[in-house]
Design a protein around this motif. Structure first.
Motif, PDB file in Angstrom:
ATOM      1  N   ILE A 144       0.491   5.085  -7.043  1.00 49.50           N
ATOM      2  CA  ILE A 144      -0.775   5.776  -6.786  1.00 49.50           C
ATOM      3  C   ILE A 144      -1.761   4.743  -6.261  1.00 49.50           C
ATOM      4  CG2 ILE A 144      -2.732   7.010  -7.789  1.00 49.50           C
ATOM      5  CD1 ILE A 144      -0.830   8.127  -9.890  1.00 49.50           C
ATOM      6  N   MET A 145      -2.380   5.049  -5.132  1.00 49.68           N
ATOM      7  CA  MET A 145      -3.385   4.146  -4.562  1.00 49.68           C
ATOM      8  C   MET A 145      -4.765   4.764  -4.739  1.00 49.68           C
ATOM      9  SD  MET A 145      -3.605   2.353  -0.809  1.00 49.68           S
ATOM     10  CE  MET A 145      -3.522   3.902   0.105  1.00 49.68           C
ATOM     11  N   ASN A 194     -10.793  -3.317  -1.671  1.00 45.74           N
ATOM     12  CA  ASN A 194     -11.039  -1.941  -1.222  1.00 45.74           C
ATOM     13  C   ASN A 194     -10.155  -0.910  -1.909  1.00 45.74           C
ATOM     14  OD1 ASN A 194     -11.495  -3.899   1.268  1.00 45.74           O
ATOM     15  ND2 ASN A 194     -12.837  -2.135   1.572  1.00 45.74           N
ATOM     16  N   ARG A 195      -8.985  -1.380  -2.430  1.00 48.95           N
ATOM     17  CA  ARG A 195      -8.016  -0.420  -2.967  1.00 48.95           C
ATOM     18  C   ARG A 195      -7.276  -1.016  -4.160  1.00 48.95           C
ATOM     19  NH1 ARG A 195      -8.344   2.676   1.644  1.00 48.95           N
ATOM     20  NH2 ARG A 195      -8.932   1.392   3.443  1.00 48.95           N
ATOM     21  N   ILE A 196      -6.832  -0.118  -5.037  1.00 46.59           N
ATOM     22  CA  ILE A 196      -6.023  -0.496  -6.194  1.00 46.59           C
ATOM     23  C   ILE A 196      -4.713   0.285  -6.125  1.00 46.59           C
ATOM     24  CG2 ILE A 196      -5.896  -0.638  -8.710  1.00 46.59           C
ATOM     25  CD1 ILE A 196      -8.963  -0.389  -8.743  1.00 46.59           C
ATOM     26  N   VAL A 197      -3.603  -0.410  -6.220  1.00 45.02           N
ATOM     27  CA  VAL A 197      -2.292   0.247  -6.188  1.00 45.02           C
ATOM     28  C   VAL A 197      -1.667   0.156  -7.577  1.00 45.02           C
ATOM     29  CG1 VAL A 197       0.021   0.272  -5.171  1.00 45.02           C
ATOM     30  CG2 VAL A 197      -1.972  -0.270  -3.748  1.00 45.02           C
ATOM     31  N   ALA A 257       0.822  -1.213   0.000  1.00 47.15           N
ATOM     32  CA  ALA A 257       0.000   0.000   0.000  1.00 47.15           C
ATOM     33  C   ALA A 257       0.856   1.263   0.000  1.00 47.15           C
ATOM     34  CB  ALA A 257      -0.931   0.003   1.206  1.00 47.15           C
ATOM     35  N   ASN A 258       1.973   1.224   0.723  1.00 46.59           N
ATOM     36  CA  ASN A 258       2.807   2.413   0.890  1.00 46.59           C
ATOM     37  C   ASN A 258       4.099   2.346   0.088  1.00 46.59           C
ATOM     38  OD1 ASN A 258       0.938   3.510   2.727  1.00 46.59           O
ATOM     39  ND2 ASN A 258       1.898   2.462   4.462  1.00 46.59           N
ATOM     40  N   GLN A 259       4.129   1.522  -0.934  1.00 43.78           N
ATOM     41  CA  GLN A 259       5.355   1.427  -1.724  1.00 43.78           C
ATOM     42  C   GLN A 259       5.605   2.739  -2.460  1.00 43.78           C
ATOM     43  OE1 GLN A 259       5.318  -0.865  -5.535  1.00 43.78           O
ATOM     44  NE2 GLN A 259       3.316  -1.586  -4.830  1.00 43.78           N
ATOM     45  N   THR A 260       6.876   3.076  -2.633  1.00 45.62           N
ATOM     46  CA  THR A 260       7.242   4.334  -3.278  1.00 45.62           C
ATOM     47  C   THR A 260       6.871   4.301  -4.760  1.00 45.62           C
ATOM     48  OG1 THR A 260       9.479   3.504  -3.681  1.00 45.62           O
ATOM     49  CG2 THR A 260       9.116   4.760  -1.655  1.00 45.62           C
TER      50      THR A 260
END
Length: 432
Positions: free
Chosen positions: A117-118, A147-150, A111-114
């Motif tokens: 865009i999430m 719930n999310r797309i990265v 989720a927090n990878q550099t």
């Protein structure tokens, strides 16, 4: 000359007869009047019905920079999420695998990878809904709940799906494609807001890390009449005899068998109940699809209306109108439309007769909202149990404008899901 002498009186007589005939038709069959009025006023005839990919769309974009810092992307001129969605139509040969499950470490690592865009949905959706925003490219993939797309901005062969439940991460491998259009979105004139993505009471949450400057709005509203919905929802072959009952500020229309429509004049809300048999499938995809069909059936204006939440226990789906990516809340926490499947022979929809239509200049200056941490700390200091908060949102509070019944004020505020209800930060603070 003699004929012209009688021409004007004859024409007037014909006009009077035609007028009386039409009046009799309208008096004896008001449904005709409602049908004609519906044709003239129908909001669905004035604007296109929005596709599923529009309604069931992510509502927020978070950019993680190369140094790991994060910002919420907001653009006042265009919808940032829409611009990102435009870049998601050329995924070829997708293959999916479960990368991890029940691992918070792996979940937040992705989720927090550099350089990514999430895209965040407001609540859980199924892959069938995600498929609508990628031009049907994922139709053969399993129907997982996410719930999310990265979207990595430096890797053209992978994207990730996150499911908050059980902290599940799915990896999708795709054929290499160009990332130019995705990175071009980041070059737009953005109003960014510093943020971080972490846990709140064991729920993944976007924290706003600094104070937020929000623009209040004044909106001209679209006020739809009771007649429009009576004609649209009750004027069918199955509902020939419509009864009307009036009780103080409530008007009830019914066909004595399967349909009922209730209007509340005090809050301009309506409730439509359909007691005819339905498919009654209990899975998420079926519920969202049926809810979307009911949304179309109602004929409410759909501009800027997005899916907001799904309650599995009550099988209720809530939609809200969004302004600059932020949802609108009424004083009672309600949104724009709520649909619910009660059982195999009953469905119910609640909706507003008034909807924001045209933004107007506001003479109010920007409103400053505290950071997430500050907001939660202040609530805790007032005696609220922070452990009872499962979700937080920045949104707009809908209030009536004092100068005109056709205007509303939208005031920025924090909203928290506290004790299973959406409540505004300002109202909670003012209670003590």
């Amino acid at each position: 000359m003699r004929f012209s002498k009688y021409l004007i009186p004859l024409a007037l007589t014909i006009a009077v007869v035609v007028s009386l005939t039409l009046s009799v038709v309208l008096w004896t069959n008001p449904a005709n009047y409602r049908t004609n009025k519906q044709t003239a006023q129908s909001p669905t005839s004035q604007q296109m019905v929005k596709p599923r990919g529009y309604v069931y769309s992510p509502v927020q974009a978070i950019h993680t920079n190369a140094d790991g810092s994060q910002v919420i992307l907001v653009n006042k001129l265009v919808n940032t999420v829409t611009e990102i969605k435009k870049t998601m139509k050329n995924y070829k040969d997708p293959h999916i695998k479960t990368l991890s499950k029940n691992s918070k470490v792996d979940y937040f690592r992705i989720a927090n990878q550099t350089d990514s865009i999430m895209l965040n949905y407001s609540d859980t959706v199924s892959m069938k809904m995600v498929n609508h925003i990628v031009h049907n490219r994922f139709k053969k993939l399993p129907n997982y709940k996410i719930n999310r797309i990265v979207l990595p901005t430096n890797n053209s062969t992978k994207l990730y799906l996150l499911a908050d439940k059980n902290f599940t991460v799915y990896e999708i491998d795709i054929k290499k494609h160009s990332l130019k259009s995705l990175n071009n979105v980041l070059k737009m004139d953005m109003r960014t807001q510093p943020a971080s993505f972490k846990l709140l009471n064991n729920q993944p949450t976007v924290y706003v890390t600094t104070a937020v400057q929000m623009q209040p709005y004044k909106y001209l509203i679209d006020r739809q009449s009771d007649d429009y919905y009576v004609s649209r929802l009750l004027n069918s072959a199955d509902s020939q005899n419509i009864n009307v009952k009036r009780r103080k500020k409530t008007t009830i229309y019914g066909d004595q068998s399967s349909l009922q429509l209730i209007f509340n004049s005090s809050n301009r809300m309506a409730e439509f109940s359909d007691f005819r048999p339905n498919h009654n499938l209990r899975n998420l995809t079926s519920t969202l699809n049926d809810s979307y069909k009911n949304l179309i059936k109602l004929g409410v204006p759909m501009d800027n209306v997005r899916f907001f939440s799904y309650d599995q226990k009550t099988r209720s789906v809530m939609y809200r109108t969004y302004v600059e990516g932020f949802p609108i809340f009424r004083s009672d926490g309600f949104g724009t439309v709520s649909t619910r499947t009660l059982n195999s022979s009953a469905q119910r929809s609640e909706f507003s007769l008034d909807n924001p239509e045209v933004p107007l200049p506001s003479n109010k200056g920007y409103t400053s909202l505290p950071s997430t941490e500050t907001m939660l700390k202040r609530l805790e200091n007032r005696g609220y149990n922070i452990k009872k908060i499962s979700k937080t949102r920045i949104g707009y509070t809908w209030t009536k404008d004092k100068t005109s019944p056709l205007l509303i004020d939208l005031t920025p505020d924090w909203y928290v899901y506290y004790n299973n209800r959406w409540l505004s930060y300002t109202s909670l603070m003012n209670q003590y």
